[in-house]
Write a protein that holds these residues in place. Structure first.
Motif, short mmCIF file in Angstrom:
data_model
loop_
_atom_site.label_atom_id
_atom_site.label_comp_id
_atom_site.label_asym_id
_atom_site.label_seq_id
_atom_site.Cartn_x
_atom_site.Cartn_y
_atom_site.Cartn_z
N VAL A 54 0.84 -1.20 0.00
CA VAL A 54 0.00 0.00 0.00
C VAL A 54 0.88 1.25 0.00
O VAL A 54 0.58 2.23 -0.69
N ILE A 66 -4.17 0.44 -4.62
CA ILE A 66 -4.69 0.81 -3.31
C ILE A 66 -5.90 -0.07 -2.99
O ILE A 66 -5.98 -0.65 -1.91
N VAL A 70 -5.51 -2.72 0.02
CA VAL A 70 -6.29 -2.39 1.22
C VAL A 70 -7.26 -3.52 1.52
O VAL A 70 -7.42 -3.93 2.68
N VAL A 105 -6.60 6.12 0.46
CA VAL A 105 -6.45 4.87 1.21
C VAL A 105 -7.45 4.82 2.35
O VAL A 105 -8.11 3.80 2.57
#
Length: 116
Positions: A54, A66, A70, A105
């Protein structure tokens, strides 16, 4: 910060890559094997490796990355505090642009961890 939905983005990426996967099965299988080997627990745990992934996505400005990484962090039991500490390092090393992707994020985290 992007205004798109990372769940939709990941679906769209997977759909767009489907013909490429069929056209280049060996290359895509190789990429999959590389990804699995790189993220597997070793001296670093998979969660630590996904945090690194990330951070690279933030500094490279890769929204798709991302989303996928994530999502993996959520599945690996990463905490928001761990995520935020990693993002602080991203901002330290990457300045304002990293701060903008850090907001992305956090938005992805909130959506994918069902906190948003």
């Amino acid at each position: 910060m992007s205004t798109f939905n990372h769940t939709d983005l990941m679906r769209d990426i997977n759909e767009s890559l489907a013909p490429f996967r069929k056209a280049q099965p060996n290359a895509m299988a190789g990429f999959g094997q590389l990804a699995k080997a790189a993220i597997t627990d070793g001296a670093l745990a998979a969660k630590q490796k996904e945090l690194i992934a990330v951070s690279i996505a933030v500094t490279q400005g890769c929204s798709g990355c991302i989303g996928f990484h994530v999502k993996a962090l959520v599945q690996l039991g990463c905490t928001r505090a761990e995520l935020e500490e990693m993002l602080a390092v991203c901002v330290y090393m990457g300045g304002g642009p990293a701060l903008m992707y850090s907001a992305e994020v956090i938005a992805a985290w909130d959506k994918l961890s069902n906190n948003g």
